[in-house]
Enzyme design. Structure first.
Site, PDB file in Angstrom:
ATOM      1  N   SER A  11      -1.226 -66.677   8.668  1.00 33.24           N
ATOM      2  CA  SER A  11      -2.244 -65.990  10.059  1.00 33.24           C
ATOM      3  C   SER A  11      -4.033 -66.509   9.412  1.00 33.24           C
ATOM      4  O   SER A  11      -4.688 -67.292   9.203  1.00 33.24           O
ATOM      5  CB  SER A  11      -2.106 -64.294   9.324  1.00 33.24           C
ATOM      6  OG  SER A  11      -3.231 -63.465  10.333  1.00 33.24           O
TER       7      SER A  11
ATOM      8  N   TYR B 270      -2.649 -57.795   3.250  1.00 32.89           N
ATOM      9  CA  TYR B 270      -2.097 -58.459   4.209  1.00 32.89           C
ATOM     10  C   TYR B 270      -2.399 -59.664   4.237  1.00 32.89           C
ATOM     11  O   TYR B 270      -2.221 -60.649   3.906  1.00 32.89           O
ATOM     12  CB  TYR B 270      -1.727 -58.133   4.958  1.00 32.89           C
ATOM     13  CG  TYR B 270      -1.560 -59.376   6.493  1.00 32.89           C
ATOM     14  CD1 TYR B 270      -0.061 -59.257   6.556  1.00 32.89           C
ATOM     15  CD2 TYR B 270      -2.205 -59.752   7.302  1.00 32.89           C
ATOM     16  CE1 TYR B 270       0.871 -59.950   7.187  1.00 32.89           C
ATOM     17  CE2 TYR B 270      -1.829 -60.724   7.738  1.00 32.89           C
ATOM     18  CZ  TYR B 270      -0.622 -60.707   7.957  1.00 32.89           C
ATOM     19  OH  TYR B 270       0.233 -61.754   9.626  1.00 32.89           O
TER      20      TYR B 270
END
Length: 273
Positions: free
Chosen positions: A150, A164
């Site tokens: 990401s 995350y």
């Protein structure tokens, strides 16, 4: 050159392939001629995804899998070995996030994210290494492993997604570690860092793409074809000289956006998951 992006005859596995970015990439692989296995935990969602992905005649097969469970990973490897005998392309896409605040997040919640986003991709790749090696031997060309990270593993997101963000940064470095080891066996490992693509993990881009798109230098959120195209590039002959690198696909958000000035667009992205 007209076949440089073809995946005809290739066998691919996409974890988390029943929805979101995983399903977008699976659709792209199928369109390029690959036989695609999609893995996820929900049999019902898998069945629905296979029906959708196969509606135009492509080959898509469901494999239920909990990537965080060691026995499930070994069972998946065994079933693939029986069905195919080799695996040409592995996409480690399945992931999870936690939005708990700094004061509220627990150790078990942190561990859940790290297990799914870092530990599982490593050990699934390990479990499937024999099939990847069999691909190299049978096809006389590289096998591919593509990790899906990401942009939050590269740039700071001010939202409460601590585990995350750390996990995706770790996955980017894990890509380098695996690439250095597996390139010796002609298994090429690379990574994609997506930005704003509408999905269950990015509900803001999904539910209000027009507003969200104005925060991106390109002026819009990404399309399914664009994330699929990046994956096809890395999975195909076109990407055979990409080893250990991370391809950012985000409309310029990380590399083409001003970084000075007061808080603004980046802070508005904190609920993107």
């Amino acid at each position: 050159m007209n076949k440089i992006f073809s995946l005809a005859g290739r066998v691919a596995l996409v974890t988390g392939g029943s929805r979101g970015i995983g399903k977008m990439m699976a659709a792209g692989f199928i369109a390029q001629g690959a036989r695609v296995y999609i893995a996820a935990r929900s049999p019902q969602i898998l069945t629905e995804a296979v029906a959708d992905l196969s509606k135009d005649g492509g080959e898509c097969i469901a494999l239920p899998l909990d990537i965080t469970d060691a026995a499930s990973r070994l069972e998946l490897a065994s079933e693939l070995a029986q069905r195919e005998g080799r695996l040409d392309i592995l996409v480690n896409n399945a992931a999870t996030a936690n939005r708990a605040s700094f004061d509220a997040i627990t150790e078990s919640a942190w561990d859940d994210v790290m297990d799914a986003n870092v530990k599982a991709p490593f050990f699934l790749t390990q479990s499937l290494a024999a099939l990847l090696r069999a691909s190299v031997a049978a096809q006389a060309r590289p096998a591919k492993v593509i990790n899906i990270a990401s942009i939050d593993g590269i740039g700071l997101n001010t939202g409460p997604t601590f585990a995350y963000q750390v996990s995706k940064a770790a996955l980017i470095h894990l890509t380098r570690c695996l690439a250095a080891r597996l390139v010796q066996e002609n298994i090429l490992v690379s990574c994609i860092a997506p930005g704003a693509f509408p999905s269950e993990m990015n509900i803001a881009a999904r539910d209000d793409p027009e507003s969200f798109g104005r925060l991106v230098p390109a002026g819009r959120v990404g399309s399914p074809e664009e994330i699929a195209g990046a994956a096809i590039f890395l999975a195909s002959r076109a990407g055979d000289y990409v080893v250990g690198d991370t391809l950012i696909v985000d409309g310029g958000f990380i590399r083409a956006r001003p970084t000075h000035g007061p808080p603004g667009p980046r802070d508005a992205l904190c609920q993107q998951f």
